[in-house]
Write an enzyme that holds these catalytic residues in place. Structure first.
Site, PDB file in Angstrom:
ATOM      1  N   GLY A  34     -47.946  37.423 -20.519  1.00 56.63           N
ATOM      2  CA  GLY A  34     -49.211  37.696 -21.179  1.00 56.63           C
ATOM      3  C   GLY A  34     -49.214  39.075 -21.801  1.00 56.63           C
ATOM      4  N   SER A  35     -50.306  39.393 -22.504  1.00 58.30           N
ATOM      5  CA  SER A  35     -50.360  40.638 -23.264  1.00 58.30           C
ATOM      6  C   SER A  35     -50.363  41.880 -22.370  1.00 58.30           C
ATOM      7  CB  SER A  35     -51.606  40.644 -24.159  1.00 58.30           C
ATOM      8  OG  SER A  35     -52.790  40.484 -23.386  1.00 58.30           O
ATOM      9  N   ALA A  91     -54.058  38.672 -15.206  1.00 53.79           N
ATOM     10  CA  ALA A  91     -54.951  37.615 -14.730  1.00 53.79           C
ATOM     11  C   ALA A  91     -55.992  37.335 -15.795  1.00 53.79           C
ATOM     12  CB  ALA A  91     -55.628  38.015 -13.425  1.00 53.79           C
ATOM     13  N   ASP A  92     -56.495  36.115 -15.803  1.00 55.87           N
ATOM     14  CA  ASP A  92     -57.582  35.742 -16.712  1.00 55.87           C
ATOM     15  C   ASP A  92     -58.943  36.037 -16.093  1.00 55.87           C
ATOM     16  OD1 ASP A  92     -55.917  34.602 -18.860  1.00 55.87           O
ATOM     17  OD2 ASP A  92     -55.368  33.141 -17.320  1.00 55.87           O
ATOM     18  N   GLY A 103     -53.010  31.487 -16.004  1.00 55.45           N
ATOM     19  CA  GLY A 103     -52.459  30.355 -16.733  1.00 55.45           C
ATOM     20  C   GLY A 103     -52.912  30.255 -18.161  1.00 55.45           C
ATOM     21  N   GLY A 104     -53.674  31.272 -18.632  1.00 55.83           N
ATOM     22  CA  GLY A 104     -54.094  31.253 -20.025  1.00 55.83           C
ATOM     23  C   GLY A 104     -52.923  31.242 -20.985  1.00 55.83           C
ATOM     24  N   GLY A 105     -51.807  31.815 -20.551  1.00 52.47           N
ATOM     25  CA  GLY A 105     -50.594  31.806 -21.371  1.00 52.47           C
ATOM     26  C   GLY A 105     -49.703  30.606 -21.126  1.00 52.47           C
ATOM     27  N   GLU A 111     -45.311  31.580 -12.646  1.00 55.35           N
ATOM     28  CA  GLU A 111     -45.988  32.774 -12.138  1.00 55.35           C
ATOM     29  C   GLU A 111     -46.328  32.633 -10.659  1.00 55.35           C
ATOM     30  OE1 GLU A 111     -48.258  34.401 -16.156  1.00 55.35           O
ATOM     31  OE2 GLU A 111     -49.244  32.908 -14.901  1.00 55.35           O
ATOM     32  N   LYS A 129     -61.905  41.262 -17.082  1.00 56.35           N
ATOM     33  CA  LYS A 129     -61.377  40.177 -16.256  1.00 56.35           C
ATOM     34  C   LYS A 129     -61.985  40.139 -14.860  1.00 56.35           C
ATOM     35  CE  LYS A 129     -58.432  39.028 -19.502  1.00 56.35           C
ATOM     36  NZ  LYS A 129     -58.589  40.129 -20.469  1.00 56.35           N
TER      37      LYS A 129
END
Length: 261
Positions: A34-35, A91-92, A103-105, A111, A129
């Site tokens: 993720g970013s 984390a989302d 799991g957004g990515g 993970e 978040k």
């Protein structure tokens, strides 16, 4: 390394920079996806180059593996590393008990496997978040392709009897086709609104035939590192109860410089 240019990116970068201080020479480190995790990988690449830091990174996705190699972080598979000292990931959503939605990515399976194969997990995130209750962010569930519509129906029926505000399961798409994970599976995003009992839901979801894993990370995270748009970083260790605060100031060239509290 080009620095962040927006308040949200500043927050992510500050959290990643702080989390990188937990990494010591000789460690085997799980590298998230993720970013926010990307800022961490770049920072570790700087430390490898500038400090001679000797670590082995275990990526949680093909994209993270590619970035790690690009910035000079040595990588290995989890089977090669066997057990990790530390995993650092984004984390989302994160609640007060450090339970997470991830799991957004689309990398939730790898993970979760990597995080649970580690002595400690550190989560890095910007302040948006942090939530009182999980569930506003759609909960990803990784499912096999066979009978996916049936799995979707079973999930929606099961959710009707639980303490959530919605039960719609939406197949994740990318470029007009069903999204595929690195393991070749698909993602159903559950639009729940609010999750009343995350622990119960995590257990029940994995009992549905066709479900591989869900994006609820319960009792896995040990430390949360929250970044803010002004460069402030908050840390909290749920095991020791210790909290901390650090401030970074942004130089004109977008490189962070530590200053005293």
């Amino acid at each position: 390394m080009t620095g962040p240019t927006s308040p949200q990116e500043i927050a992510k970068y500050a959290a990643a920079r702080q989390a990188a201080t937990y990494v010591e020479g000789g460690m085997k480190v799980g590298l998230g996806t993720g970013s926010t995790a990307a800022w961490l990988v770049r920072r570790l690449g700087e430390r490898v180059r500038d400090e001679g830091l000797q670590i082995v990174g275990v990526p949680t996705s093909s994209s993270t593996a590619a970035l790690a190699r690009e910035v000079g972080v040595p990588v290995a598979t989890l089977d090669e590393a066997r057990w990790l000292d530390l995993t650092i990931d984004g984390a989302d959503e994160c609640d007060a008990e450090l339970n997470l939605i991830k799991g957004g990515g689309g990398a939730l399976l790898q993970e979760k496997i990597v995080a649970t194969a580690s002595d400690r997990m550190i989560v890095i995130a910007d302040a948006t978040k942090r939530v009182e209750k999980l569930g506003a962010f759609p909960l990803p569930v990784e499912v096999v392709g066979f009978g996916m519509n049936t799995t979707k129906m079973l999930l929606e029926e099961m959710l009707e009897g639980l303490d959530v505000m919605g039960n719609k399961a939406v197949p994740r798409m990318k470029d007009g086709t069903l999204f595929r994970t690195d393991e070749g599976n698909h993602i159903l995003d559950l639009h729940l609104g609010r999750i009343g009992n995350a622990r119960q839901l995590a257990l029940i979801l994995n009992q549905v035939p066709g479900v591989v894993e869900n994006g609820l990370f319960i009792d896995i995270c040990d430390v949360i590192v929250i970044g803010h748009g002004d460069g402030t970083v908050e840390t909290r260790d749920i095991n020791s109860g210790e909290t901390g605060r650090m401030v970074h100031e942004v130089a004109t060239d977008n490189v962070f410089v530590d200053i005293a509290d």
